[in-house]
Scaffold this active site. Structure first.
Site, short mmCIF file in Angstrom:
data_model
loop_
_atom_site.label_atom_id
_atom_site.label_comp_id
_atom_site.label_asym_id
_atom_site.label_seq_id
_atom_site.Cartn_x
_atom_site.Cartn_y
_atom_site.Cartn_z
N THR A 73 0.83 -1.21 0.00
CA THR A 73 0.00 0.00 0.00
C THR A 73 0.86 1.25 0.00
O THR A 73 0.63 2.19 -0.78
CB THR A 73 -0.95 0.00 1.21
OG1 THR A 73 -1.88 -1.06 1.07
CG2 THR A 73 -1.69 1.32 1.33
N ASN A 151 -5.48 -9.28 -7.96
CA ASN A 151 -5.44 -10.04 -6.71
C ASN A 151 -6.68 -10.89 -6.48
O ASN A 151 -6.64 -11.85 -5.70
CB ASN A 151 -5.24 -9.10 -5.52
CG ASN A 151 -6.26 -7.99 -5.49
OD1 ASN A 151 -6.33 -7.16 -6.40
ND2 ASN A 151 -7.08 -7.95 -4.44
N GLN A 179 0.78 -9.08 -6.12
CA GLN A 179 0.24 -10.43 -6.20
C GLN A 179 1.05 -11.32 -7.12
O GLN A 179 1.07 -12.55 -6.95
CB GLN A 179 -1.22 -10.38 -6.67
CG GLN A 179 -2.00 -11.66 -6.43
CD GLN A 179 -2.05 -12.05 -4.96
OE1 GLN A 179 -1.54 -13.09 -4.56
NE2 GLN A 179 -2.66 -11.20 -4.14
N SER A 199 5.41 -6.63 -2.02
CA SER A 199 5.15 -6.83 -0.60
C SER A 199 5.65 -8.20 -0.19
O SER A 199 5.54 -9.17 -0.95
CB SER A 199 3.65 -6.70 -0.31
OG SER A 199 3.40 -6.71 1.08
N HIS A 201 4.77 -10.30 2.43
CA HIS A 201 3.94 -11.34 3.03
C HIS A 201 3.16 -12.18 2.02
O HIS A 201 2.44 -13.10 2.40
CB HIS A 201 3.00 -10.76 4.09
CG HIS A 201 1.90 -9.91 3.55
ND1 HIS A 201 2.05 -8.59 3.23
CD2 HIS A 201 0.61 -10.20 3.28
CE1 HIS A 201 0.92 -8.10 2.79
NE2 HIS A 201 0.02 -9.05 2.80
N CYS A 327 -15.08 -6.13 2.55
CA CYS A 327 -15.79 -5.58 3.70
C CYS A 327 -15.28 -4.17 3.96
O CYS A 327 -14.11 -3.97 4.23
CB CYS A 327 -15.58 -6.46 4.93
SG CYS A 327 -16.57 -5.97 6.34
#
Length: 380
Positions: A73, A151, A179, A199, A201, A327
């Protein structure tokens, strides 16, 4: 009780044991600040430099072009706002409707600051046509930002072709590769890409650490001010353990890329084959491009079965997956990706993403497929 099955590796992967082991010393005895000139600081700086070179090597570029951030991000935001600030938020940006929210929300903020943004549509497979980018170019376009792979669906974009159009127009090209990194070969010595977000992780590294490749002709306005870390482009003491873990995970992924891709593709095929065997025809539909896609993401719609209900029951049965819905502020909203692809509501609202990693086993795929089929048959 059987071991739970985790099929949400597109969200986060487990730490690779070697990455964790390499990190541990920098949480204990090697605690120095990389900016310090004494031996403790020099040891930390050496570790950061080694990791930087490992990530650069995975992308076939110099480690000097790698800038560490707190994650994908921040990398996306630094690329977008770092260029926009130099243009005083005037001008024009091109992106797509299916980008990650780290890009879309950043672009929405640019619009509030006075920048014009063009959100290009995609086809039913989620793919953008390069000529759409060429047609959208304006004399004041200062950035094109398009993700390498989606993603949610895994659909790959024609990055090389878009990048060539950007180069011909003299417009910087940013690619969100969060991704795709680790399961897709990315050669920045050949690809016409100026900025690329990563990223840790997603590839067996720790959370809270990311990177941004910055081409040698790109100048960014920093988002953070303070020290002169990251060549004065990103202030703040480096997350040394995270950087070390990221570098280790990147090297491990790059070293076994083709083997990893083949195994992930076999898992995806196995799940599709097994579900087709267990369920009646037309019980599910595959979302995304049939061939231009990542091997580890399988996005399926089960019309007539709301995704939230299916996911809740799968979780109770020990299978973790993800929905095509995001969400936001406590309210479920339809997937902006599947909606932009023009899919009917019956497919958008019943979409589930299964995603795999090298630690996923064939036995887990077979058992998860059986659990999915059992629930769907019971609900029919």
């Amino acid at each position: 009780m059987e071991k739970p099955i985790y099929l949400d590796h597109a969200a986060a992967t487990p730490m690779h044991p070697e990455a964790l082991q390499r990190m541990l010393p920098y949480m204990t005895e090697q605690f120095g600040n990389p900016s310090s000139v004494h031996s403790f600081g020099r040891a930390a700086l050496a570790a950061v430099t080694e990791a930087r070179e490992s990530i650069g090597a995975a992308l076939n570029v110099s480690g000097r072009r790698i800038l560490f951030t707190s994650g994908g991000t921040e990398s996306d935001n630094l690329a977008i706002f770092g260029l926009a600030a130099r243009k005083e938020y005037r001008g024009h940006v091109i992106t797509t409707r299916t980008e990650h929210h780290a890009v879309l929300h950043a672009c929405e903020r640019l619009e509030q600051l006075g920048t014009d943004v063009t959100y290009l549509p995609v086809d039913a497979t989620g793919r953008l046509q390069p000529e759409q980018v060429r047609a959208a170019l304006r004399p004041d376009t200062f950035l094109i930002t398009v993700m390498l792979a989606n993603n949610e669906t895994g659909t790959l974009q024609p990055i090389a072709e878009i990048g060539q159009i950007a180069r011909e127009a003299g417009v910087p090209f940013h690619v969100d590769a969060v991704q795709a990194f680790g399961s897709q070969k990315i050669d920045l010595a050949k690809l016409p890409v100026d900025l690329l977000s990563l990223s840790a992780h997603k590839i067996g590294g720790p959370k809270g650490i990311g990177a941004l490749y910055v081409g040698d002709k790109i100048r960014l306005q920093p988002l953070l001010y303070g020290g002169t870390q990251e060549r004065s482009r990103r202030a703040g003491t480096e997350n040394v353990p995270g950087v070390v873990g990221f570098g280790t995970a990147a090297a491990l992924s790059a070293g076994h890329l083709e083997e990893r891709r083949a195994y992930l593709e076999s898992l995806r095929t196995l799940m599709l084959t097994e579900l087709a065997r267990l369920l009646p025809p037309d019980s599910f539909a595959v979302n995304g491009h049939p061939s231009e896609r990542l091997p580890h993401i399988l996005n399926l719609s089960f019309p007539g079965h709301p995704a939230e209900t299916l996911l809740m029951n799968l979780d109770l049965a020990g299978v973790s997956a993800a929905s095509g819905s995001a969400c936001t502020s406590g309210s479920l909203k339809p997937s902006h990706v599947l909606t932009a692809m023009g899919l009917p509501a019956s497919r958008v609202n019943s979409a589930v993403r299964f995603s795999f990693a090298p630690v996923t086993t064939e036995e887990e795929i077979l058992r998860a497929s059986q659990i999915v089929a059992t629930f769907l048959r019971r609900r029919s």
